[in-house]
Design a protein around this motif. Structure first.
Motif, short mmCIF file in Angstrom:
data_model
loop_
_atom_site.label_atom_id
_atom_site.label_comp_id
_atom_site.label_asym_id
_atom_site.label_seq_id
_atom_site.Cartn_x
_atom_site.Cartn_y
_atom_site.Cartn_z
N PHE A 140 0.87 -1.18 0.00
CA PHE A 140 0.00 0.00 0.00
C PHE A 140 0.90 1.23 0.00
CE2 PHE A 140 -2.99 3.17 1.51
CZ PHE A 140 -4.12 2.85 0.77
N LEU A 141 1.18 1.73 -1.20
CA LEU A 141 2.18 2.80 -1.37
C LEU A 141 1.57 4.11 -1.85
CD1 LEU A 141 4.96 0.69 -3.15
CD2 LEU A 141 4.62 1.01 -0.70
N HIS A 142 0.55 4.01 -2.71
CA HIS A 142 -0.12 5.19 -3.29
C HIS A 142 -1.59 4.83 -3.45
CE1 HIS A 142 3.76 4.31 -5.34
NE2 HIS A 142 4.08 5.53 -4.93
N ILE A 143 -2.47 5.79 -3.20
CA ILE A 143 -3.91 5.50 -3.30
C ILE A 143 -4.29 5.09 -4.71
CG2 ILE A 143 -6.22 6.56 -3.18
CD1 ILE A 143 -5.32 7.93 -0.63
N ASP A 144 -3.68 5.72 -5.72
CA ASP A 144 -4.09 5.41 -7.10
C ASP A 144 -3.50 4.11 -7.65
OD1 ASP A 144 -1.53 6.57 -7.27
OD2 ASP A 144 -1.88 7.05 -9.38
N ASP A 145 -2.84 3.33 -6.79
CA ASP A 145 -2.47 1.97 -7.20
C ASP A 145 -3.71 1.07 -7.18
OD1 ASP A 145 0.17 2.76 -7.33
OD2 ASP A 145 0.70 2.00 -5.34
N PHE A 146 -4.82 1.60 -6.65
CA PHE A 146 -6.05 0.82 -6.50
C PHE A 146 -7.19 1.49 -7.24
CE2 PHE A 146 -3.20 0.29 -2.98
CZ PHE A 146 -3.12 -1.09 -2.85
N ASP A 147 -8.18 0.70 -7.66
CA ASP A 147 -9.32 1.31 -8.34
C ASP A 147 -10.36 1.75 -7.30
OD1 ASP A 147 -10.60 -1.02 -7.57
OD2 ASP A 147 -10.60 -1.89 -9.58
N LYS A 148 -11.37 2.47 -7.80
CA LYS A 148 -12.39 3.03 -6.92
C LYS A 148 -13.08 1.95 -6.09
CE LYS A 148 -16.80 5.45 -7.28
NZ LYS A 148 -17.80 5.96 -8.24
N GLY A 149 -13.41 0.84 -6.74
CA GLY A 149 -14.11 -0.24 -6.04
C GLY A 149 -13.29 -0.76 -4.87
N THR A 150 -11.98 -0.90 -5.08
CA THR A 150 -11.12 -1.44 -4.02
C THR A 150 -10.99 -0.42 -2.87
OG1 THR A 150 -9.92 -2.66 -5.71
CG2 THR A 150 -8.85 -2.46 -3.56
N ILE A 151 -10.81 0.85 -3.21
CA ILE A 151 -10.69 1.87 -2.16
C ILE A 151 -11.97 1.91 -1.32
CG2 ILE A 151 -10.55 4.39 -1.75
CD1 ILE A 151 -7.83 3.07 -2.49
N LEU A 152 -13.13 1.88 -1.99
CA LEU A 152 -14.39 1.93 -1.25
C LEU A 152 -14.60 0.65 -0.43
CD1 LEU A 152 -16.72 3.71 -3.85
CD2 LEU A 152 -15.62 4.71 -1.83
N LYS A 153 -14.13 -0.46 -0.95
CA LYS A 153 -14.23 -1.74 -0.22
C LYS A 153 -13.37 -1.69 1.05
CE LYS A 153 -12.54 -5.74 -1.36
NZ LYS A 153 -11.84 -6.55 -2.36
N ILE A 154 -12.18 -1.14 0.94
CA ILE A 154 -11.30 -1.01 2.12
C ILE A 154 -11.96 -0.08 3.15
CG2 ILE A 154 -9.07 -0.14 2.96
CD1 ILE A 154 -7.85 -1.04 0.23
N LEU A 155 -12.57 1.00 2.68
CA LEU A 155 -13.22 1.94 3.61
C LEU A 155 -14.44 1.30 4.29
CD1 LEU A 155 -12.84 5.22 1.50
CD2 LEU A 155 -11.59 4.63 3.61
N ASP A 156 -15.16 0.47 3.56
CA ASP A 156 -16.29 -0.26 4.12
C ASP A 156 -15.83 -1.22 5.21
OD1 ASP A 156 -18.65 0.54 3.14
OD2 ASP A 156 -18.75 -0.91 1.48
N ARG A 157 -14.75 -1.90 4.90
CA ARG A 157 -14.15 -2.85 5.85
C ARG A 157 -13.71 -2.11 7.11
NH1 ARG A 157 -11.12 -7.64 4.92
NH2 ARG A 157 -11.50 -8.95 6.74
N ALA A 158 -13.15 -0.91 6.91
CA ALA A 158 -12.70 -0.10 8.04
C ALA A 158 -13.87 0.22 8.97
CB ALA A 158 -12.05 1.19 7.54
#
Ligand code: CP
Ligand code: NVA
Length: 309
Positions: A9-27
């Motif tokens: 996990f180095l830069h936010i844009d290494d991930f797509d929108k779905g993955t970022i939102l999934k991580i935030l949901d998990r949080a």
């Protein structure tokens, strides 16, 4: 060695929108669990984390160490004097040795290239705990805080007031993934990295502006965001920067211009009376402490994702 199923996990844009939102949901999910007092969810049981700090820290150290422990793991703090990565020992050697002891590495470093080298040579996931270039865990915590207070990130207006620094680069990279309106208002000569601005604009996801008039910029903001004018590694410039940044202090007048909907955010540590007034930090619409708390919850979800759990 390949990191099969494991992710840095180095830069936010290494991930797509779905993955970022999934991580935030998990949080959100794991936060609710921990807040309920539940202590039987132990996905990191039997796992260890090495945490390399070349710079000082309160939030990053305590939130990573506490979060990893609460979910069953053990974290090891390595301070600036411990391994002296790049000086006592080459980064590529540190990476391969720690990978043989630990399941995950978190690092707070000066040069971003050192983090890229560490990740490249490590066979376990590497998490960025801030470099001179960016601070993705912070902006994930900020995004979580916005979701909790505003309901979403999408469609909001975030106005960052101050130095175009590592925090701004992570905001820009979030804006490359999730659509919102991001404004960095800074003194001339203190703009964020041009290539990063271009990258975020080229993504065509968000409206992105770099401007120089705080009073104009903050109008209608959902979030007014501030950070220190002299980052770690620039402290000898602090006096000079105080002169140049006159007019960029977030005070009650600026918050009033922003409007009643505006929340105040700051990654902390803050210098009260410098980039922000005491009144603004203490005001009811200041969400700096929920924001700090969310470091732990956002990072727990990031680590779960990185470890494929
Ligand atoms: N916001 C943040 O990263 O704080 P620390 O420097 O205390 O870790
Ligand atoms: N821009 C600041 C952020 C601290 C969390 C720094 O790099 O010092």
């Amino acid at each position: 060695e390949e990191k099969t199923g494991l992710k840095d996990f180095l830069h936010i844009d290494d991930f797509d929108k779905g993955t970022i939102l999934k991580i935030l949901d998990r949080a959100k999910e794991v936060k609710a669990l921990l807040k309920s007092g539940e202590r039987t969810y132990l996905p990191f049981k039997g796992k260890t984390m090495a945490m390399i700090f070349a710079k000082p820290s309160m939030r990053t150290r305590v939130s990573f160490e506490t979060g990893f422990y609460l979910l069953g793991g053990h974290a090891i703090y390595l301070g600036p004097k411990d391994i002296e990565m790049g000086k006592r020992e080459e980064t590529r050697d540190v990476a391969r040795v720690l990978s043989r002891y630990n399941d995950i590495i978190m690092a707070r470093l000066f040069a971003h290239q050192d983090l890229l080298d560490l990740a490249n040579y490590a066979s376990v996931p590497v998490i960025n705990g801030l470099t001179d270039y960016n601070h993705p865990c912070q902006i994930m915590a900020d995004a979580l805080t916005m979701i909790e207070h505003i309901g979403q990130i999408e469609g909001t207006k975030v106005v960052y007031v101050g130095d175009g620094n590592n925090i701004v680069h992570s905001w820009l990279l979030l804006a490359a993934v999730i659509p919102f309106h991001f404004v960095c208002v800074c003194p001339k000569g203190f703009e964020p990295d041009a290539k990063t601005v271009e990258k975020a604009q080229r993504a065509g996801v968000s409206k992105i502006e770099i401007t120089h008039d705080p009073k104009e910029a903050v109008k209608g903001a959902d979030v007014v965001y501030s950070d220190v004018w002299a980052s770690m590694g620039q402290k000898e410039e602090a006096e000079y920067r105080r002169q140049v940044f006159q007019g960029f202090q977030v005070d009650e007048e600026l918050m009033k211009i922003a409007g009643p909907q505006a929340y105040f955010m700051h990654c902390l540590p803050a210098e009260r009376g410098v980039e922000v007034t005491n009144e603004v930090i203490e005001a009811p619409n200041s969400i700096v402490f929920p924001q700090a708390e969310n470091r732990m919850h956002a990072q727990n979800a990031i680590m779960l994702h990185s470890l494929g759990l």
